[in-house]
Design an enzyme around this catalytic site. Structure first.
Site, PDB file in Angstrom:
ATOM      1  N   ARG A  65       0.862  -1.184   0.000  1.00 43.29           N
ATOM      2  CA  ARG A  65       0.000   0.000   0.000  1.00 43.29           C
ATOM      3  C   ARG A  65       0.895   1.230   0.000  1.00 43.29           C
ATOM      4  O   ARG A  65       2.016   1.201   0.528  1.00 43.29           O
ATOM      5  CB  ARG A  65      -0.903   0.024   1.241  1.00 43.29           C
ATOM      6  CG  ARG A  65      -2.032  -0.997   1.212  1.00 43.29           C
ATOM      7  CD  ARG A  65      -3.117  -0.606   0.222  1.00 43.29           C
ATOM      8  NE  ARG A  65      -4.251  -1.514   0.233  1.00 43.29           N
ATOM      9  CZ  ARG A  65      -4.470  -2.475  -0.662  1.00 43.29           C
ATOM     10  NH1 ARG A  65      -3.607  -2.682  -1.636  1.00 43.29           N
ATOM     11  NH2 ARG A  65      -5.555  -3.217  -0.595  1.00 43.29           N
ATOM     12  N   HIS A  69      -1.982   1.015  -9.487  1.00 49.82           N
ATOM     13  CA  HIS A  69      -2.596  -0.002  -8.619  1.00 49.82           C
ATOM     14  C   HIS A  69      -3.265  -1.111  -9.453  1.00 49.82           C
ATOM     15  O   HIS A  69      -4.461  -1.364  -9.317  1.00 49.82           O
ATOM     16  CB  HIS A  69      -3.607   0.661  -7.668  1.00 49.82           C
ATOM     17  CG  HIS A  69      -3.918  -0.192  -6.464  1.00 49.82           C
ATOM     18  ND1 HIS A  69      -4.151   0.327  -5.224  1.00 49.82           N
ATOM     19  CD2 HIS A  69      -4.040  -1.539  -6.318  1.00 49.82           C
ATOM     20  CE1 HIS A  69      -4.409  -0.639  -4.373  1.00 49.82           C
ATOM     21  NE2 HIS A  69      -4.346  -1.791  -5.021  1.00 49.82           N
TER      22      HIS A  69
HETATM   23  P1  NDP Z   1      -1.602 -12.045   4.145  1.00 51.77           P
HETATM   24  O1  NDP Z   1      -2.431 -11.574   5.300  1.00 51.77           O
HETATM   25  O2  NDP Z   1      -1.796 -13.401   3.607  1.00 51.77           O
HETATM   26  O3  NDP Z   1      -0.046 -11.920   4.542  1.00 51.77           O
HETATM   27  C1  NDP Z   1       0.454 -10.848   5.239  1.00 51.77           C
HETATM   28  C2  NDP Z   1       1.911 -11.123   5.598  1.00 51.77           C
HETATM   29  O4  NDP Z   1       2.465  -9.927   6.189  1.00 51.77           O
HETATM   30  C3  NDP Z   1       2.068 -12.240   6.624  1.00 51.77           C
HETATM   31  O5  NDP Z   1       3.228 -12.992   6.345  1.00 51.77           O
HETATM   32  C4  NDP Z   1       2.280 -11.472   7.926  1.00 51.77           C
HETATM   33  O6  NDP Z   1       3.035 -12.142   8.906  1.00 51.77           O
HETATM   34  C5  NDP Z   1       3.055 -10.277   7.432  1.00 51.77           C
HETATM   35  N1  NDP Z   1       2.945  -9.163   8.376  1.00 51.77           N
HETATM   36  C6  NDP Z   1       1.837  -8.503   8.787  1.00 51.77           C
HETATM   37  N2  NDP Z   1       2.149  -7.564   9.699  1.00 51.77           N
HETATM   38  C7  NDP Z   1       3.484  -7.655   9.880  1.00 51.77           C
HETATM   39  C8  NDP Z   1       4.409  -6.968  10.706  1.00 51.77           C
HETATM   40  N3  NDP Z   1       4.036  -6.003  11.537  1.00 51.77           N
HETATM   41  N4  NDP Z   1       5.710  -7.332  10.645  1.00 51.77           N
HETATM   42  C9  NDP Z   1       6.126  -8.328   9.834  1.00 51.77           C
HETATM   43  N5  NDP Z   1       5.298  -9.020   9.013  1.00 51.77           N
HETATM   44  C10 NDP Z   1       4.006  -8.682   9.047  1.00 51.77           C
HETATM   45  O7  NDP Z   1      -1.791 -10.949   3.012  1.00 51.77           O
HETATM   46  P2  NDP Z   1      -1.733 -11.145   1.421  1.00 51.77           P
HETATM   47  O8  NDP Z   1      -0.458 -11.805   1.073  1.00 51.77           O
HETATM   48  O9  NDP Z   1      -3.000 -11.745   0.926  1.00 51.77           O
HETATM   49  O10 NDP Z   1      -1.744  -9.617   0.927  1.00 51.77           O
HETATM   50  C11 NDP Z   1      -0.752  -8.711   1.316  1.00 51.77           C
HETATM   51  C12 NDP Z   1      -1.115  -7.311   0.883  1.00 51.77           C
HETATM   52  O11 NDP Z   1      -0.918  -7.140  -0.511  1.00 51.77           O
HETATM   53  C13 NDP Z   1      -2.570  -6.872   1.061  1.00 51.77           C
HETATM   54  O12 NDP Z   1      -2.864  -6.560   2.397  1.00 51.77           O
HETATM   55  C14 NDP Z   1      -2.639  -5.652   0.175  1.00 51.77           C
HETATM   56  O13 NDP Z   1      -2.216  -4.505   0.884  1.00 51.77           O
HETATM   57  C15 NDP Z   1      -1.604  -5.961  -0.910  1.00 51.77           C
HETATM   58  N6  NDP Z   1      -2.249  -6.179  -2.212  1.00 51.77           N
HETATM   59  C16 NDP Z   1      -1.944  -5.330  -3.240  1.00 51.77           C
HETATM   60  C17 NDP Z   1      -2.519  -5.499  -4.470  1.00 51.77           C
HETATM   61  C18 NDP Z   1      -2.142  -4.624  -5.618  1.00 51.77           C
HETATM   62  O14 NDP Z   1      -2.766  -4.727  -6.687  1.00 51.77           O
HETATM   63  N7  NDP Z   1      -1.143  -3.788  -5.487  1.00 51.77           N
HETATM   64  C19 NDP Z   1      -3.480  -6.582  -4.728  1.00 51.77           C
HETATM   65  C20 NDP Z   1      -3.707  -7.432  -3.602  1.00 51.77           C
HETATM   66  C21 NDP Z   1      -3.114  -7.223  -2.384  1.00 51.77           C
HETATM   67  P3  NDP Z   1       2.581 -13.574   9.510  1.00 51.77           P
HETATM   68  O15 NDP Z   1       2.987 -14.561   8.450  1.00 51.77           O
HETATM   69  O16 NDP Z   1       3.354 -13.715  10.737  1.00 51.77           O
HETATM   70  O17 NDP Z   1       1.091 -13.475   9.715  1.00 51.77           O
HETATM   71  C1  OXD Z   2      -6.582  -5.623  -3.213  1.00 49.29           C
HETATM   72  C2  OXD Z   2      -6.000  -4.671  -4.141  1.00 49.29           C
HETATM   73  O1  OXD Z   2      -6.409  -5.469  -2.002  1.00 49.29           O
HETATM   74  O2  OXD Z   2      -6.365  -4.677  -5.334  1.00 49.29           O
HETATM   75  O3  OXD Z   2      -7.214  -6.592  -3.671  1.00 49.29           O
HETATM   76  O4  OXD Z   2      -5.123  -3.887  -3.742  1.00 49.29           O
END
Ligand code: NDP
Ligand code: OXD
Length: 308
Positions: A223, A271
């Site tokens: 983000r 995005h």
């Molecule tokens: P998940 O919830 O599956 O994974 C999140 C990961 O981040 C986990 O490994 C988690 O750790 C880690 N994490 C969270 N907080 C912390 C922290 N404080 N310190 C260290 N690690 C942390 O999310 P997704 O993989 O499904 O998605 C990730 C993000 O991608 C979404 O939230 C969104 O913002 C972004 N996104 C962007 C898109 C785009 O088009 N640009 C599209 C889709 C998503 P742990 O393994 O310990 O839980």
């Molecule tokens: C999502 C994105 O969160 O598109 O799905 O960023």
């Protein structure tokens, strides 16, 4: 049983057809067809208004139509309403394509060649073998792990960082704040795939980015709020960082005069790294509703105490 859908109308048409044929017991309605708001048990939305939420007194689950849930103000959700993010193959495949493309762009120095082309310079740079290029992913969840699996066959030296410890074949995994410096110092290309939470806002700042090796590059697909923009700009100016590929910014779109637009070492996309795919997302949502009805855990249920 009624699901209210308040997002993109084109996707809504496809979802309506899939619900009608594959889950006819779930009534699929849009706001103009809602009838009694108290009858709505499920809401699929990107960013529902506080007014709508207040009217849905029978709501049990809010399904995000995207992977992220930072657009919701969790403090304003009634405590009994469960929040579920979208996990579906379309989002994962899109992200894998984008990040692999970004990593190869940076690995093969295409941003430098683009600058050289604009200056009419024929300037080959010695190839670095993939095994000598260290690629690190912040966030080892659904998307981070899929990206790492796809990057493995290229032979990059892979590492990752997450909150809790992960064990991923072929990836040097780090966990928690204490291991962040060791992770950062080993990333020539850093990819941010974290969710935006109170803990991760501003995590890509001078303090962390300056721990990357000289000449490192950044890919932010998390983000815009993860990045402190002026820290990136000054680290590029100082040539500590060599390039950045940014799919997300804050705000979106960027204002007309924003320095990112014309920066030669920043590649900006609007995005689009990945997008929810209508057919696979409808099926993922139906599968989750079935799990909920059967008393099983749903995929992607958000833990309010963690914020993701
Ligand atoms: P998940 O919830 O599956 O994974 C999140 C990961 O981040 C986990 O490994 C988690 O750790 C880690 N994490 C969270 N907080 C912390 C922290 N404080 N310190 C260290 N690690 C942390 O999310 P997704 O993989 O499904 O998605 C990730 C993000 O991608 C979404 O939230 C969104 O913002 C972004 N996104 C962007 C898109 C785009 O088009 N640009 C599209 C889709 C998503 P742990 O393994 O310990 O839980
Ligand atoms: C999502 C994105 O969160 O598109 O799905 O960023």
């Amino acid at each position: 049983m009624t699901l209210l859908y308040t997002s993109d109308p084109e996707r809504g048409r496809i979802w309506r057809e899939i619900f009608a044929t594959e889950a006819p017991d779930i009534a699929f309605v849009t706001p103009d067809e809602m009838g009694d708001p108290a009858a709505i048990r499920y809401l699929a939305a990107w960013d529902p208004s506080a007014d709508l939420l207040a009217r849905l007194s029978g709501l049990e689950i809010l399904f995000s139509v995207g992977a992220g849930i930072d657009q919701f103000d969790m403090g304003k959700l009634p405590p009994h309403v469960r929040l579920v993010r979208m996990i579906e193959p379309g989002i994962t495949e899109g992200m894998v394509e984008y990040v692999c493309g970004a990593v190869l762009t940076l690995h093969r120095k295409l941003i430098d060649y683009r600058i050289a082309q604009q200056e009419h310079r024929w300037a080959p740079v010695k190839l670095v073998p993939a095994a000598a290029r260290r690629v690190g992913v912040m966030g080892l969840g659904q998307l981070g792990q899929a990206v790492l699996r796809a990057l493995r066959p290229f032979g990059f030296a892979l590492s990752g960082w997450s909150r809790s410890r992960r064990d991923i074949e072929g990836v040097n995994c780090h966990a928690g704040e204490a291991e962040l410096p060791a992770f950062l110092s080993g990333c020539d290309i850093l990819i941010c795939l974290l969710p935006l939470t109170a803990e991760t806002r501003g995590i890509l700042c001078r303090d962390t980015l300056s721990q990357l090796p000289d000449g490192a590059a950044l890919v932010n697909v998390g983000r815009g709020g993860h990045l402190v923009e002026h820290d990136l700009l000054s680290l590029l100016e100082e040539e500590h960082l060599s390039a950045a590929i940014l799919d997300v910014t804050e705000p979106e779109p960027l204002p007309e005069q924003h320095p990112f637009w014309d920066h030669p070492r920043i590649l900006l996309t609007p995005h689009i790294a990945s997008m929810t795919r209508a057919d696979s997302a409808a099926r993922a949502l139906i599968a989750n509703i079935r799990k909920f009805e059967a008393g099983l855990p749903m995929d992607g249920e958000v833990r309010p105490d963690r914020g993701y």
